[in-house]
Design a protein around this motif. Structure first.
Motif, PDB file in Angstrom:
ATOM      1  N   ILE A 188       0.841  -1.207   0.000  1.00 13.72           N
ATOM      2  CA  ILE A 188       0.000   0.000   0.000  1.00 13.72           C
ATOM      3  C   ILE A 188       0.873   1.253   0.000  1.00 13.72           C
ATOM      4  O   ILE A 188       0.658   2.191  -0.775  1.00 13.72           O
ATOM      5  N   LEU A 189       1.929   1.253   0.841  1.00 13.94           N
ATOM      6  CA  LEU A 189       2.796   2.443   0.919  1.00 13.94           C
ATOM      7  C   LEU A 189       3.566   2.649  -0.385  1.00 13.94           C
ATOM      8  O   LEU A 189       3.758   3.784  -0.823  1.00 13.94           O
ATOM      9  N   PHE A 243       2.466   1.849  -3.308  1.00 16.89           N
ATOM     10  CA  PHE A 243       1.442   2.363  -4.216  1.00 16.89           C
ATOM     11  C   PHE A 243       1.235   3.862  -3.981  1.00 16.89           C
ATOM     12  O   PHE A 243       1.157   4.665  -4.922  1.00 16.89           O
ATOM     13  N   ILE A 244       1.199   4.251  -2.709  1.00 15.44           N
ATOM     14  CA  ILE A 244       0.967   5.653  -2.347  1.00 15.44           C
ATOM     15  C   ILE A 244       2.124   6.554  -2.817  1.00 15.44           C
ATOM     16  O   ILE A 244       1.931   7.731  -3.096  1.00 15.44           O
ATOM     17  N   GLU A 245       3.320   5.951  -2.937  1.00 17.56           N
ATOM     18  CA  GLU A 245       4.487   6.760  -3.322  1.00 17.56           C
ATOM     19  C   GLU A 245       4.372   7.411  -4.691  1.00 17.56           C
ATOM     20  O   GLU A 245       5.110   8.334  -5.012  1.00 17.56           O
ATOM     21  N   GLN A 246       3.403   6.949  -5.499  1.00 19.09           N
ATOM     22  CA  GLN A 246       3.147   7.622  -6.784  1.00 19.09           C
ATOM     23  C   GLN A 246       2.914   9.114  -6.598  1.00 19.09           C
ATOM     24  O   GLN A 246       3.114   9.893  -7.516  1.00 19.09           O
ATOM     25  N   LEU A 247       2.444   9.486  -5.399  1.00 19.21           N
ATOM     26  CA  LEU A 247       2.157  10.900  -5.139  1.00 19.21           C
ATOM     27  C   LEU A 247       3.408  11.761  -5.307  1.00 19.21           C
ATOM     28  O   LEU A 247       3.323  12.941  -5.629  1.00 19.21           O
ATOM     29  N   ASN A 248       4.576  11.125  -5.083  1.00 21.18           N
ATOM     30  CA  ASN A 248       5.823  11.893  -5.191  1.00 21.18           C
ATOM     31  C   ASN A 248       6.172  12.261  -6.628  1.00 21.18           C
ATOM     32  O   ASN A 248       7.078  13.044  -6.857  1.00 21.18           O
ATOM     33  N   SER A 249       5.450  11.689  -7.606  1.00 21.79           N
ATOM     34  CA  SER A 249       5.763  11.986  -9.000  1.00 21.79           C
ATOM     35  C   SER A 249       5.275  13.377  -9.400  1.00 21.79           C
ATOM     36  O   SER A 249       5.597  13.866 -10.475  1.00 21.79           O
ATOM     37  N   VAL A 250       4.480  14.037  -8.558  1.00 23.19           N
ATOM     38  CA  VAL A 250       3.970  15.347  -8.941  1.00 23.19           C
ATOM     39  C   VAL A 250       4.549  16.429  -8.020  1.00 23.19           C
ATOM     40  O   VAL A 250       4.705  16.228  -6.816  1.00 23.19           O
ATOM     41  N   PRO A 264      -4.100   6.757  -5.068  1.00 28.73           N
ATOM     42  CA  PRO A 264      -3.064   6.909  -4.027  1.00 28.73           C
ATOM     43  C   PRO A 264      -3.360   8.028  -3.024  1.00 28.73           C
ATOM     44  O   PRO A 264      -3.128   7.857  -1.818  1.00 28.73           O
ATOM     45  N   VAL A 300      -4.359  -3.799  -2.944  1.00 27.12           N
ATOM     46  CA  VAL A 300      -4.156  -2.732  -3.932  1.00 27.12           C
ATOM     47  C   VAL A 300      -5.031  -2.962  -5.170  1.00 27.12           C
ATOM     48  O   VAL A 300      -5.652  -2.028  -5.695  1.00 27.12           O
TER      49      VAL A 300
END
Lengths: 95, 484
Positions: A34-35, A37-44, B304, B416
């Motif tokens: 899950i974490l 997956f959440i790291e995609q947020l860092n792409s913006v 996300p 997920v």
């Protein structure tokens, strides 16, 4: 981001949440997925973007500071696991 | 009788063609016949329902009835009902008879609607398949091997099988629209703040919103009019008049501009679902609408961002379940810490625990900025995409879900993948916009949902567009085989 069993145990303690030791590994794997997956947020790039707490940017409504509720203690305590003399009972905290 | 619309039922009640008691018995009988297969209902309130029906009959005779007086409905078990078990699908609240009514409960009661019982749901509304319920999964009436969607799976399946003409739901990331799509019914999630959250057990407070399930947009409009409105007891309730939705249904669609976000039609969309949605768009063109391709560039970040915001808020909201004041308490706690840890450990199921852990981690010292603050910034970018789009179009349309109903058990071990079931619905909650799902075709015997997204407070426009489509199509009238 990858979490190990020790991290799961620490977070579970913070949440006061009973997790069986035998399940630590499964939770560690799920949580790591899950974490990651959440790291995609860092792409913006979000520099200068105001965090959004309310979709309409509304603020908390205030009301006059007046008593509007009646005391319903007995009613609310009827569904409590253990009470006595209007108090909620828990195991002894101080020896 | 069970296939009549709400205006038809209201007319029948007024003209004395049948009584509310007869109508209520009719639907209770359907629940008795079919619910063993579906598992939609956690608590049946049959004797209270018959009592309420008799009161409604008296009201109908006295001539002070509303459109919903005497009409039965099922209530998602997340809404507090005074003296009636309100479990939220959890062992934690299995013994919880709420000491008060939610505002939505009061509004429906005041209108004279007759509650038949409380519906099954994912535990604390956390799930997309209804498989996380303490009371076991709900089955999809179109295929009993498939999930009904979640979290409002019991309400959606019940309306699909016509166990009730109306049901309530809540939608935090798609929990009305996704099960509506997978079960082939109409469901609408209003603008954040339109329906009161008072007495609706909180999951993620900045996203939660309640709305109706019905067979048609017309029926949903009748129910939403009653549910919506300002409530001083909900600090995020919006003080703005409610439109007369049922009176807006017939407006002409010529000149309506529909936006199709290119991100909603890309890889990952089932071909059959895509084709059904395209066919629905063609039907809208025949009704006079224009179609325009648009872009919502931050779409891929919605899931996300949601899986930071929702778990963070849930970990905070669910801290009230501590075994002290209500709900489950473990046996023989050895000290206070043990009371908290074991009551929560034994009372909550796996998915709820996962989300509490993710949320606790995201909010813990040193991680707040990296997770929660970042997600709230991304949330604004997602909202701004929609604001930009609504400068050019009136309604956004696309699929509600990437595919039709999936099989029970198929995604249980892979959180997920399960989360990605809600890829087209979650952004709407993050932005606080109204969205709805209507039946728009079938793929291999399973329903397909068309999603309609509107600008803030444009519920009337969405219901109007949905109603006009339902006048030229019959997907919403189809009954799952075996439920006649």
């Amino acid at each position: 981001m990858s979490l190990d069993s020790e991290a799961v145990s620490k977070i579970a303690h913070l949440a006061r949440l009973g997790v069986e030791q035998s399940e630590y590994e499964t939770y560690a794997r799920n949580l790591s997925d899950i974490l990651t997956f959440i790291e995609q947020l860092n792409s913006v790039d979000t520099r200068g973007v105001e965090p959004m707490a309310h979709p309409l940017d509304a603020s908390q409504r205030l009301r006059p500071d007046e008593v509007t509720e009646t005391n319903q203690r007995d009613r609310f305590q009827r569904i409590a696991p253990r009470t006595a003399a209007g108090l909620y009972l828990v195991p002894k905290v101080i020896d | 009788m069970f296939q009549k619309s709400i205006p038809e039922l209201a007319r029948g009640l007024r003209e004395g063609e049948f009584s509310s008691e007869e109508l209520t018995r009719g639907f209770l009988d359907r629940i008795g016949r079919f619910d063993e297969k579906l598992n939609c209902v956690i608590t049946l309130t049959d004797s209270a329902a018959l009592e309420a029906a008799r009161v409604a009959d008296a009201r109908l005779k006295n001539g002070d009835a509303t459109l919903l007086t005497g009409i039965p409905f099922l209530h998602k078990d997340i809404f507090c009902t005074d003296g009636v078990r309100t479990s939220c699908g959890s062992r934690m609240l299995d013994n919880f008879a709420a000491p008060y009514d939610a505002t939505v409960t009061v509004r429906l009661q005041d209108a004279g609607a007759v509650m038949l019982g409380k519906t099954n749901m994912d535990e604390f509304a956390m799930g997309s398949s209804n498989e996380t319920s303490f009371y076991g999964p709900v089955k999809n009436p179109w295929d009993l091997q498939c999930v009904p969607g979640g979290s409002s799976g019991g309400s959606a399946a019940a309306v699909a099988a016509r166990l009730a003409p109306l049901a309530t739901g809540t939608d935090t990331g798609g929990s009305i629209r996704q099960p509506a799509a997978l079960c082939g019914v109409t469901g609408i999630k209003p603008t954040y703040g339109r329906v009161s959250r008072y007495g609706m057990i909180a999951f993620a407070s900045s996203l939660d919103q309640a709305g109706p399930f019905a067979a048609s947009a017309q029926d949903a409009a009748c129910m939403l009019e009653v549910m919506a409105g300002f409530d001083p007891r909900d600090s995020t309730s919006i003080d703005q008049p409610v439109d007369a939705y049922a009176g807006m249904l017939d407006a002409d669609l010529s000149g309506l501009t529909i936006g199709l976000p290119k991100e909603y039609f890309g890889a990952g969309l089932d071909a059959g679902v895509g084709a059904a949605v395209q066919a629905a768009i063609e039907a809208y063109k025949k009704l006079g609408a224009q179609v325009k391709e648009i872009s919502l560039p931050n779409t891929s970040l919605a899931v996300p961002a949601y899986y930071v915001v929702a778990p963070a808020e849930c970990s905070s909201n669910l801290s009230r379940m501590d075994g002290v004041r209500f709900g489950y308490r473990c046996e023989e706690p050895k000290d206070l810490e043990d009371l908290y840890v074991r009551s929560r450990g034994e009372g909550f199921g796996d998915e709820v625990k996962r989300r509490i852990l993710v949320g606790t981690y995201a909010l813990s010292a040193g991680y707040y900025d990296a997770y929660y603050l970042k997600a709230q910034q991304v949330r604004r970018l997602i909202r701004d995409d929609f604001v930009q789009a609504f400068r050019e179009v009136d309604i956004i349309m696309g699929p509600t879900t990437p595919g039709p109903a999936f099989r029970l058990g198929e995604r249980c071990d892979d959180p997920v993948t399960m989360y990605l079931s809600d890829i087209y619905t979650i952004a709407v909650n993050l932005a606080g916009l109204p969205g709805m799902s209507i039946p728009a075709g079938m793929v291999d015997g399973l329903p397909v949902g068309l999603q309609l997204i509107g600008d803030y407070f444009a519920e009337g426009r969405l219901l109007n567009a949905a109603h006009r489509y339902q006048q030229v199509t019959d997907w919403h009238t189809r009954l799952p085989p075996g439920f006649e």
